[in-house]
Scaffold this active site. Structure first.
Site, PDB file in Angstrom:
ATOM      1  N   THR A 266      -0.941  -1.047  -6.564  1.00  0.00           N
ATOM      2  CA  THR A 266      -0.384  -1.927  -7.606  1.00  0.00           C
ATOM      3  C   THR A 266      -0.758  -1.379  -8.992  1.00  0.00           C
ATOM      4  O   THR A 266      -1.613  -0.494  -9.111  1.00  0.00           O
ATOM      5  CB  THR A 266      -0.970  -3.352  -7.483  1.00  0.00           C
ATOM      6  OG1 THR A 266      -2.382  -3.270  -7.702  1.00  0.00           O
ATOM      7  CG2 THR A 266      -0.707  -3.972  -6.110  1.00  0.00           C
TER       8      THR A 266
ATOM      9  N   GLU B 161       2.228   1.812  -3.009  1.00  0.00           N
ATOM     10  CA  GLU B 161       1.457   3.019  -3.335  1.00  0.00           C
ATOM     11  C   GLU B 161       0.423   2.711  -4.431  1.00  0.00           C
ATOM     12  O   GLU B 161       0.128   3.539  -5.285  1.00  0.00           O
ATOM     13  CB  GLU B 161       2.380   4.189  -3.690  1.00  0.00           C
ATOM     14  CG  GLU B 161       3.312   4.515  -2.524  1.00  0.00           C
ATOM     15  CD  GLU B 161       3.862   5.926  -2.482  1.00  0.00           C
ATOM     16  OE1 GLU B 161       3.325   6.791  -3.192  1.00  0.00           O
ATOM     17  OE2 GLU B 161       4.806   6.150  -1.712  1.00  0.00           O
TER      18      GLU B 161
ATOM     19  N   THR C 279       6.960   1.328   5.735  1.00  0.00           N
ATOM     20  CA  THR C 279       8.323   1.762   5.419  1.00  0.00           C
ATOM     21  C   THR C 279       8.868   2.671   6.522  1.00  0.00           C
ATOM     22  O   THR C 279       8.174   3.597   6.967  1.00  0.00           O
ATOM     23  CB  THR C 279       8.343   2.510   4.068  1.00  0.00           C
ATOM     24  OG1 THR C 279       7.870   1.637   3.048  1.00  0.00           O
ATOM     25  CG2 THR C 279       9.753   2.990   3.709  1.00  0.00           C
TER      26      THR C 279
HETATM   27  C1  LIG Z   1       8.419  -2.777   0.479  1.00  0.00           C
HETATM   28  C2  LIG Z   1       7.024  -2.286   0.754  1.00  0.00           C
HETATM   29  C3  LIG Z   1       6.845  -1.053   1.344  1.00  0.00           C
HETATM   30  C4  LIG Z   1       5.557  -0.612   1.673  1.00  0.00           C
HETATM   31  N1  LIG Z   1       5.399   0.573   2.368  1.00  0.00           N
HETATM   32  C5  LIG Z   1       4.157   0.903   2.823  1.00  0.00           C
HETATM   33  C6  LIG Z   1       3.986   2.038   3.693  1.00  0.00           C
HETATM   34  O1  LIG Z   1       4.929   2.756   4.034  1.00  0.00           O
HETATM   35  N2  LIG Z   1       2.736   2.304   4.164  1.00  0.00           N
HETATM   36  C7  LIG Z   1       1.650   1.538   3.822  1.00  0.00           C
HETATM   37  O2  LIG Z   1       0.541   1.840   4.287  1.00  0.00           O
HETATM   38  N3  LIG Z   1       1.781   0.463   2.993  1.00  0.00           N
HETATM   39  C8  LIG Z   1       2.996   0.130   2.503  1.00  0.00           C
HETATM   40  N4  LIG Z   1       3.156  -0.981   1.680  1.00  0.00           N
HETATM   41  C9  LIG Z   1       1.987  -1.778   1.341  1.00  0.00           C
HETATM   42  C10 LIG Z   1       1.625  -1.709  -0.136  1.00  0.00           C
HETATM   43  O3  LIG Z   1       1.084  -0.435  -0.450  1.00  0.00           O
HETATM   44  C11 LIG Z   1       0.663  -2.869  -0.438  1.00  0.00           C
HETATM   45  O4  LIG Z   1       1.430  -4.051  -0.344  1.00  0.00           O
HETATM   46  C12 LIG Z   1       0.012  -2.747  -1.788  1.00  0.00           C
HETATM   47  O5  LIG Z   1      -0.887  -1.669  -1.821  1.00  0.00           O
HETATM   48  C13 LIG Z   1      -0.743  -4.013  -2.220  1.00  0.00           C
HETATM   49  O6  LIG Z   1      -1.533  -4.523  -1.191  1.00  0.00           O
HETATM   50  P1  LIG Z   1      -1.400  -6.096  -0.816  1.00  0.00           P
HETATM   51  O7  LIG Z   1       0.043  -6.349  -0.605  1.00  0.00           O
HETATM   52  O8  LIG Z   1      -2.312  -6.371   0.318  1.00  0.00           O
HETATM   53  O9  LIG Z   1      -1.851  -6.858  -2.105  1.00  0.00           O
HETATM   54  P2  LIG Z   1      -3.356  -7.302  -2.476  1.00  0.00           P
HETATM   55  O10 LIG Z   1      -4.269  -6.140  -2.320  1.00  0.00           O
HETATM   56  O11 LIG Z   1      -3.677  -8.544  -1.716  1.00  0.00           O
HETATM   57  O12 LIG Z   1      -3.216  -7.625  -4.009  1.00  0.00           O
HETATM   58  C14 LIG Z   1      -2.838  -8.916  -4.528  1.00  0.00           C
HETATM   59  C15 LIG Z   1      -3.058  -8.901  -6.031  1.00  0.00           C
HETATM   60  O13 LIG Z   1      -4.455  -8.687  -6.320  1.00  0.00           O
HETATM   61  C16 LIG Z   1      -4.593  -7.574  -7.196  1.00  0.00           C
HETATM   62  N5  LIG Z   1      -5.845  -6.889  -6.908  1.00  0.00           N
HETATM   63  C17 LIG Z   1      -6.316  -6.470  -5.701  1.00  0.00           C
HETATM   64  N6  LIG Z   1      -7.495  -5.852  -5.841  1.00  0.00           N
HETATM   65  C18 LIG Z   1      -7.785  -5.867  -7.168  1.00  0.00           C
HETATM   66  C19 LIG Z   1      -8.867  -5.397  -7.961  1.00  0.00           C
HETATM   67  N7  LIG Z   1      -9.884  -4.739  -7.424  1.00  0.00           N
HETATM   68  N8  LIG Z   1      -8.837  -5.614  -9.294  1.00  0.00           N
HETATM   69  C20 LIG Z   1      -7.780  -6.261  -9.862  1.00  0.00           C
HETATM   70  N9  LIG Z   1      -6.736  -6.734  -9.177  1.00  0.00           N
HETATM   71  C21 LIG Z   1      -6.736  -6.539  -7.849  1.00  0.00           C
HETATM   72  C22 LIG Z   1      -3.365  -6.705  -6.910  1.00  0.00           C
HETATM   73  O14 LIG Z   1      -3.109  -5.820  -7.987  1.00  0.00           O
HETATM   74  C23 LIG Z   1      -2.300  -7.755  -6.744  1.00  0.00           C
HETATM   75  O15 LIG Z   1      -1.876  -8.190  -7.996  1.00  0.00           O
HETATM   76  C24 LIG Z   1       4.437  -1.409   1.330  1.00  0.00           C
HETATM   77  C25 LIG Z   1       4.626  -2.638   0.679  1.00  0.00           C
HETATM   78  C26 LIG Z   1       5.904  -3.096   0.417  1.00  0.00           C
HETATM   79  C27 LIG Z   1       6.068  -4.451  -0.237  1.00  0.00           C
END
Ligand SMILES: Cc1cc2nc3c(=O)[nH]c(=O)nc-3n(C[C@H](O)[C@H](O)[C@H](O)COP(=O)(O)OP(=O)(O)OC[C@H]3O[C@@H](n4cnc5c(N)ncnc54)[C@H](O)[C@@H]3O)c2cc1C
Length: 380
Positions: A363, A361, A157
């Site tokens: 899911t 921050e 972000t």
């Molecule tokens: C608009 C936006 C702004 C953001 N800003 C920032 C930022 O400023 N800095 C930063 O560092 N990040 C940032 N992010 C990243 C954000 O924090 C991540 O997208 C988020 O933590 C999820 O990671 P992922 O997208 O890789 O999903 P994944 O980890 O691939 O998850 C996919 C799915 O699997 C589920 N899952 C994963 N692990 C498990 C588990 N152990 N048990 C059960 N379910 C699980 C998740 O809940 C989700 O439903 C941003 C994301 C967006 C979309």
């Protein structure tokens, strides 16, 4: 509360007026342009928004957590893209420095962060390290007086506007203990920023990839000690989750007000739709859940201000408040009927905007895991 009671009241009044008079009229234009007008950013600087949480010694307002969440309730009454302009400076972009920075690091950076002269970003997520954030692969290898950073961050972000990144990179072996936190100025050779991603909502707030190609970061930019980075990041996120929860409450309150106004004007079957019990039930459910989330946020903010650990509590607040505002936004679309689906009414925009809160921050599933782990650690 640290600020004198009436001064804080004045701040709340000012924020409320700014939201009503300056921000709300621009919501549709910001959505269309995917950008926040520069005069609005300048006014936010004037009002001290960039330094809400930064200690007064470094030019900020030094709000307590319970004051900050009350300000955020007010900011929630408009599109959350506006809050994003200074959200990283107040929260995830600055707090590692506030919590774990040396005096020299703080003196160098915090005054410019508090004034909004520079924008900060928090860079934890990577293409292969999202929820599993302890598995970051960006490396920081010591070489003389520098660490050499190599790797890539995703969805960061405000990256396109940032002058300073808090970057979590691996200095040691696998797992959380091998991660360290660094202050990385954006103008160091080898730092490149990708194009802003096209997103579902919150237009005007941008996320980009950030790449580090053998970036030489001076040793004095390490935050805390080597191996402390993951712990620092999690403390930053505890606080950030509470801030996001307050935003969810503010938006839910706005949506309820919009629903009540619309239901009071719209007639079907010869009567006001506000008179239908099924409409009343939706408003009652939304109000009840919003009140519960507000109370939870205020309680956890008090716990934070009292110096108590809030990892479980902040996760519970974020989990409940972000899911709650999703349900409130969904009911708002329903109460507006077809108009809820039409852009001019602004409800579908908020419906899209709030979807993010269940994802970043941590899911909702990650919040559930944190809550369960902490409850079990505490024995119930
Ligand atoms: C608009 C936006 C702004 C953001 N800003 C920032 C930022 O400023 N800095 C930063 O560092 N990040 C940032 N992010 C990243 C954000 O924090 C991540 O997208 C988020 O933590 C999820 O990671 P992922 O997208 O890789 O999903 P994944 O980890 O691939 O998850 C996919 C799915 O699997 C589920 N899952 C994963 N692990 C498990 C588990 N152990 N048990 C059960 N379910 C699980 C998740 O809940 C989700 O439903 C941003 C994301 C967006 C979309």
């Amino acid at each position: 509360m640290t600020l004198e009671h009436d001064i804080f009241g004045l701040l709340i009044d000012t924020v409320r007026r700014f939201v009503d008079e300056r921000l709300r009229p621009l919501e549709a234009a910001v959505e269309a342009a995917d950008s926040i007008p520069s005069e609005i950013v300048a006014e936010m600087r004037e009002l001290g928004f960039f330094g809400l949480s930064i200690p007064p010694d470094y030019g900020g307002l030094g709000l307590t957590m319970s004051e900050e969440v009350r300000v955020v309730f007010e900011l929630g009454r408009t599109t959350p893209a506006f809050r994003s302009v200074f959200g990283t400076n107040v929260g995830i972009g600055s707090q590692a420095l506030v919590m774990s920075g040396s005096e020299a690091q703080k003196a160098k950076w915090l005054p410019r962060i508090a004034s909004g002269e520079i924008i900060t970003s928090f860079a934890l997520t990577e293409p292969e390290a999202g929820s599993d954030s302890a598995s970051v692969q960006t490396r920081a290898a010591i070489d003389g007086d520098d660490y050499v950073l190599t790797g890539g961050k995703r969805y960061i972000t405000n990256a396109d506007k940032a002058s300073l990144f808090t970057v979590m990179a691996r200095t040691g072996g696998p797992g959380a203990r091998g991660v360290s936190a660094f202050l990385v100025p954006a103008d160091l050779p080898g730092v490149t920023i990708g194009q802003p991603e096209k997103k579902m909502g919150q237009q005007g707030a941008h996320v980009c990839d950030v790449n580090f190609d053998a970036v030489r970061v001076p040793k004095e930019n390490l935050l805390g000690s080597e191996g402390e980075g993951f712990k620092i990041a999690m403390r930053v996120l505890d606080r950030g989750r509470l801030h996001i929860s307050a935003l969810c409450v503010g938006i839910a309150e706005r949506l309820i007000r919009d629903c009540v106004a619309y239901a009071g004007e719209r007639s079907q079957f010869g009567q006001n739709i506000a008179d239908f019990q099924l409409i009343k039930a939706m408003i009652a459910d939304s109000k009840t859940e919003t009140m519960a989330a507000r109370a939870l946020v205020l309680q956890v903010a008090d716990q934070k201000d009292a110096g108590e650990p809030i990892t479980m509590e902040a996760a519970a607040a974020k989990y409940f408040a972000s899911e709650m505002v999703g349900r409130v936004a969904d009911r708002a679309v329903q109460i507006f009927g077809g108009a809820g689906y039409i852009s001019d009414y602004g409800i579908e925009r908020l419906y899209r905007d709030v979807r993010l809160f269940r994802l970043y921050e941590g899911t909702s599933q990650i919040q559930q895991l944190i809550i369960a782990a902490e409850v079990m650690k505490r024995g119930g």
